[in-house]
Scaffold this motif. Structure first.
Motif, PDB file in Angstrom:
ATOM      1  N   ALA A  88       0.820  -1.215   0.000  1.00 35.66           N
ATOM      2  CA  ALA A  88       0.000   0.000   0.000  1.00 35.66           C
ATOM      3  C   ALA A  88       0.850   1.259   0.000  1.00 35.66           C
ATOM      4  O   ALA A  88       0.441   2.291  -0.547  1.00 35.66           O
ATOM      5  CB  ALA A  88      -0.936  -0.013   1.208  1.00 35.66           C
ATOM      6  N   LEU A 128       1.718   3.460  -3.260  1.00 35.63           N
ATOM      7  CA  LEU A 128       0.942   4.578  -3.797  1.00 35.63           C
ATOM      8  C   LEU A 128       1.752   5.859  -3.699  1.00 35.63           C
ATOM      9  O   LEU A 128       1.647   6.736  -4.565  1.00 35.63           O
ATOM     10  CB  LEU A 128      -0.366   4.736  -3.007  1.00 35.63           C
ATOM     11  N   PRO A 136       6.389   4.602  -5.616  1.00 34.26           N
ATOM     12  CA  PRO A 136       6.280   3.460  -6.526  1.00 34.26           C
ATOM     13  C   PRO A 136       7.592   3.068  -7.201  1.00 34.26           C
ATOM     14  O   PRO A 136       7.577   2.434  -8.257  1.00 34.26           O
ATOM     15  CB  PRO A 136       5.264   3.955  -7.551  1.00 34.26           C
ATOM     16  N   LEU A 174      -2.788   7.902 -10.367  1.00 37.17           N
ATOM     17  CA  LEU A 174      -2.607   6.670  -9.595  1.00 37.17           C
ATOM     18  C   LEU A 174      -3.555   6.653  -8.392  1.00 37.17           C
ATOM     19  O   LEU A 174      -4.157   5.615  -8.081  1.00 37.17           O
ATOM     20  CB  LEU A 174      -1.154   6.544  -9.143  1.00 37.17           C
ATOM     21  N   ILE A 175      -3.680   7.786  -7.721  1.00 36.25           N
ATOM     22  CA  ILE A 175      -4.591   7.870  -6.580  1.00 36.25           C
ATOM     23  C   ILE A 175      -6.024   7.580  -7.023  1.00 36.25           C
ATOM     24  O   ILE A 175      -6.755   6.818  -6.373  1.00 36.25           O
ATOM     25  CB  ILE A 175      -4.489   9.264  -5.920  1.00 36.25           C
ATOM     26  N   LYS A 194      -7.028   5.866  -9.647  1.00 35.48           N
ATOM     27  CA  LYS A 194      -7.168   4.456 -10.040  1.00 35.48           C
ATOM     28  C   LYS A 194      -7.339   3.578  -8.804  1.00 35.48           C
ATOM     29  O   LYS A 194      -8.243   2.726  -8.760  1.00 35.48           O
ATOM     30  CB  LYS A 194      -5.937   4.013 -10.840  1.00 35.48           C
ATOM     31  N   TRP A 195      -6.494   3.771  -7.818  1.00 37.28           N
ATOM     32  CA  TRP A 195      -6.575   2.940  -6.615  1.00 37.28           C
ATOM     33  C   TRP A 195      -7.878   3.185  -5.861  1.00 37.28           C
ATOM     34  O   TRP A 195      -8.487   2.256  -5.344  1.00 37.28           O
ATOM     35  CB  TRP A 195      -5.367   3.214  -5.702  1.00 37.28           C
ATOM     36  N   LYS A 196      -8.306   4.439  -5.826  1.00 34.19           N
ATOM     37  CA  LYS A 196      -9.561   4.753  -5.137  1.00 34.19           C
ATOM     38  C   LYS A 196     -10.755   4.128  -5.858  1.00 34.19           C
ATOM     39  O   LYS A 196     -11.613   3.490  -5.237  1.00 34.19           O
ATOM     40  CB  LYS A 196      -9.739   6.261  -5.035  1.00 34.19           C
ATOM     41  N   ASN A 231      -6.047  -1.628  -2.053  1.00 30.38           N
ATOM     42  CA  ASN A 231      -5.496  -1.369  -0.719  1.00 30.38           C
ATOM     43  C   ASN A 231      -6.326  -0.357   0.072  1.00 30.38           C
ATOM     44  O   ASN A 231      -5.783   0.391   0.916  1.00 30.38           O
ATOM     45  CB  ASN A 231      -4.031  -0.893  -0.826  1.00 30.38           C
ATOM     46  N   SER A 232      -7.629  -0.346  -0.167  1.00 32.35           N
ATOM     47  CA  SER A 232      -8.489   0.655   0.480  1.00 32.35           C
ATOM     48  C   SER A 232      -8.539   0.490   1.998  1.00 32.35           C
ATOM     49  O   SER A 232      -8.823   1.457   2.724  1.00 32.35           O
ATOM     50  CB  SER A 232      -9.905   0.582  -0.093  1.00 32.35           C
ATOM     51  N   LEU A 258      -5.672   2.829   3.215  1.00 31.36           N
ATOM     52  CA  LEU A 258      -5.494   4.181   2.677  1.00 31.36           C
ATOM     53  C   LEU A 258      -6.713   5.043   2.971  1.00 31.36           C
ATOM     54  O   LEU A 258      -7.845   4.646   2.724  1.00 31.36           O
ATOM     55  CB  LEU A 258      -5.252   4.115   1.164  1.00 31.36           C
ATOM     56  N   PHE A 279      -8.303   7.832   1.532  1.00 27.38           N
ATOM     57  CA  PHE A 279      -8.279   8.610   0.298  1.00 27.38           C
ATOM     58  C   PHE A 279      -8.776  10.041   0.506  1.00 27.38           C
ATOM     59  O   PHE A 279      -8.298  10.969  -0.147  1.00 27.38           O
ATOM     60  CB  PHE A 279      -9.095   7.903  -0.786  1.00 27.38           C
TER      61      PHE A 279
END
Length: 463
Positions: A330, A333, A336, A398-399, A401-403, A408-409, A412, A414
Motif C-alpha cells: 500500500a 501509492l 512506486p 494513480l490515486i 485508479k486505486w480509489k 489497498n483501500s 489508505l 483517500f
C-alpha cells in the motif's frame, strides 16, 4: 585515463574469470541527429572504456584468452580527418598506452573472427541498433540471433569485476559527486518565483560546463515532481510549489554523480510541505543508519518504506497495521520506485546487463507494484557504490485508479490523501560507498534538513 597497469590488471582479471574463448567488446560509434556529420554527443561504451581506456568512436576490443593475446581494432585518422580535427594520435600509440601492442582495422577484425568462428565468442548485450547491425556483419548472424546470443557468463564476469570500485575509481566518483553538489546548490541559490524551469536548468548547466564535464543523464528540473522522470522544463515557478532537481555529471574520466533535492519555490517550506519533507528526510536518515556490509539492499528498501508509511500514518493518510501496509504494497501509492541503484561509469551502472545480474546477482526480482521497480536488492559489500533515494509522491491518476478500484483501500484514507494531491512529489538522493563494512556518503556536506535548505534558499531572495 588511468595508468597502463590499471587496464592490464583489469583484462587479466576477466581472463582468469572466463578461462577460455574470445571476448569481443564493442565500443560505440557516432550517431547523426539530422544528417550524418551533425552528431549527438559521443558517449563511449563503459565496459569498452573500462578494459581498453580509449574514448573515441568505432573501436573494438578483443581478448583471446586461450592464446593470451589482446587486440584493439579501429582506424587511424586520415589527412581529411586531420584537416577538420587537428593532429590525432595513432591507433598503435593509443593501444600502447593501455598495454596492447596488437592493433588492426575493422577488416582485420572481420578476418580474425572469421578465422576463429569455430571458437566460443563472448559479447555483451547491445543497447544500440547500429552496434547490433555491426555485429551481424562481423559474426554473420541475424539481428535476432545477435540479441539472443550475448554471453550471460561475460555479463556476470564484467559485473562481478566492475561492481567493486577501486580507490582510484572512488576518487573519480567523488569528484563527480562534488560537482553534482554544486549543481544543486546553484539551483537552490538562484531559483525564484516567476522564473521558468529552463532558466534554472541553464544555471545548473553552467556548473557542468565550468568543470569541463558532461551530464550523466538529462537533467530533471520540475515543479511537477509527481511525474518521476519529468524532462519538460517549460513551467513557471509559482508560489506554493516544490521544485525537484535530479541531476549529475560525468567526469572527463567517465565516472558519474547522481543526486536529487527538492525545495520550495518560495524561500521557506509551508507547514504542509514541511510535514511531508520531514517524513522523507527521516526515512532517508533511517536508510543511512542501517547501511552496512552484509545487509541486503532489499532489506534497506523495505525498512525505508516502512518509515515512510509510519510517517504518513501519523498524518492520517495511511491506516492499519504498518507491517501489513508494507506487506501488501500500500505504501507504493506514495513511493512506486526502488530506493536506489549502482553508480559508476554509468549512472545506473551496467544496467544494460539487466537488473537481475547487476542488482540481484542472479536472484529473481519481486513482481509486486513498487517493489518490482527496486533496481538493486543484493547483499551490500565493500567497494559497492550506490544511491539512496527515497521519495514521496501524490500522483493524481494513480490515486484515482486505486480509489476507484478499491486497491489497498483498507490501508489508505483517500479523503485525507486528496488534501495533499496538489503537493506534487519530492525525493532526496545521496551517493554512498561501503568501506571496511560501513557506509560513507560521498562528497562534501549537502543541505538536507529544512533549516539547511532554507538557508540556501534565502540566498536566492537576498536581493
Amino acid at each position: 585515463m588511468f595508468s597502463k597497469e590499471t587496464y592490464i590488471k583489469r583484462r587479466r582479471a576477466i581472463k582468469e574469470y572466463m578461462k577460455s574463448g574470445i571476448i569481443l567488446i564493442t565500443g560505440n560509434g557516432e550517431v547523426g541527429t539530422d544528417y550524418l556529420d551533425n552528431t549527438y554527443h559521443f558517449v563511449q561504451d563503459s565496459s569498452f572504456r573500462y578494459y581498453f581506456g580509449i574514448d573515441r568512436t568505432d573501436m573494438f576490443g578483443v581478448i583471446d584468452i586461450d592464446n593470451d593475446n589482446e587486440y584493439i581494432f579501429g582506424y587511424d585518422f586520415t589527412i581529411s580527418d586531420i584537416i577538420w580535427m587537428g593532429k590525432q594520435p595513432k591507433l598503435k600509440d593509443e593501444g600502447s598506452n593501455v598495454g596492447i601492442e596488437n592493433v588492426g582495422s575493422y577488416n582485420d577484425l572481420k578476418e580474425f573472427l572469421k578465422a576463429n568462428s569455430n571458437r566460443e565468442i563472448h559479447y555483451q548485450p547491445q543497447y544500440r541498433g547500429d552496434n547490433i547491425i555491426t555485429l551481424c556483419d562481423l559474426l554473420g548472424k541475424t539481428p535476432t540471433e545477435i540479441e539472443n546470443g550475448s554471453s550471460e557468463k561475460l555479463c556476470y564476469a564484467i559485473a562481478n569485476q566492475r561492481i567493486y570500485k577501486t580507490p582510484e575509481e572512488i576518487i573519480e566518483i567523488e569528484k563527480a559527486v562534488n560537482i553534482t553538489r554544486e549543481m544543486h546548490l546553484k539551483a537552490m541559490q538562484t531559483a525564484k518565483i516567476g522564473m521558468r524551469e529552463y532558466e534554472v536548468v541553464a544555471n545548473i548547466q553552467e556548473v557542468v560546463n565550468n568543470h569541463n564535464c558532461t551530464n550523466s543523464f538529462p537533467t530533471i528540473c520540475t515543479t511537477n515532481g509527481q511525474t518521476l522522470h519529468n524532462h519538460y522544463h517549460g513551467n513557471t515557478l509559482e508560489s506554493g510549489r516544490m521544485l525537484l532537481i535530479d541531476c549529475g555529471v560525468k567526469t572527463i574520466e567517465g565516472y558519474c554523480g547522481d543526486m536529487t533535492t527538492t525545495f520550495p519555490v518560495e524561500a521557506k517550506f509551508s507547514p504542509k510541505q514541511a510535514s511531508i519533507y520531514n517524513i522523507l528526510i527521516d526515512a532517508y536518515n533511517h536508510a543511512e543508519s542501517i547501511l552496512k556490509a552484509g545487509i541486503t539492499y532489499k532489506e534497506v528498501h523495505l525498512a525505508t518504506v516502512t518509515k515512510i508509511a509510519e510517517g504518513l500514518k501519523s498524518l492520517g493518510l495511511i491506516k492499519g497495521n504498518i507491517e501489513d501496509v508494507v506487506k501488501n504494497g500500500a505504501h507504493a501509492l506514495f513511493m512506486p520506485h526502488g530506493l536506489g541503484h549502482m553508480l559508476g561509469m554509468d549512472v545506473h551502472d551496467m544496467e544494460s546487463f539487466g537488473e537481475v545480474i547487476v542488482g540481484y546477482n542472479g536472484e529473481q526480482k519481486s513482481t509486486q507494484f513498487g517493489l518490482s521497480s527496486l533496481r538493486m536488492g543484493r547483499v551490500l559489500e565493500d567497494g559497492f557504490v550506490f544511491t539512496v533515494e527515497p521519495g514521496i509522491y501524490f500522483i493524481p491518476d494513480l490515486i484515482k485508479k486505486w480509489k476507484d478500484e478499491g486497491i489497498n483501500s483498507e490501508f489508505l484514507n483517500f479523503e485525507k490523501i486528496e488534501e495533499y494531491i496538489d503537493l506534487g512529489g519530492m525525493r532526496y538522493e545521496g551517493d554512498y560507498v561501503i568501506e571496511n563494512g560501513n557506509p560513507r556518503r560521498l562528497g562534501m556536506k549537502m543541505p538536507k534538513t529544512i533549516e539547511e535548505v532554507e538557508a540556501e534558499r534565502a540566498k536566492a531572495y537576498k536581493n
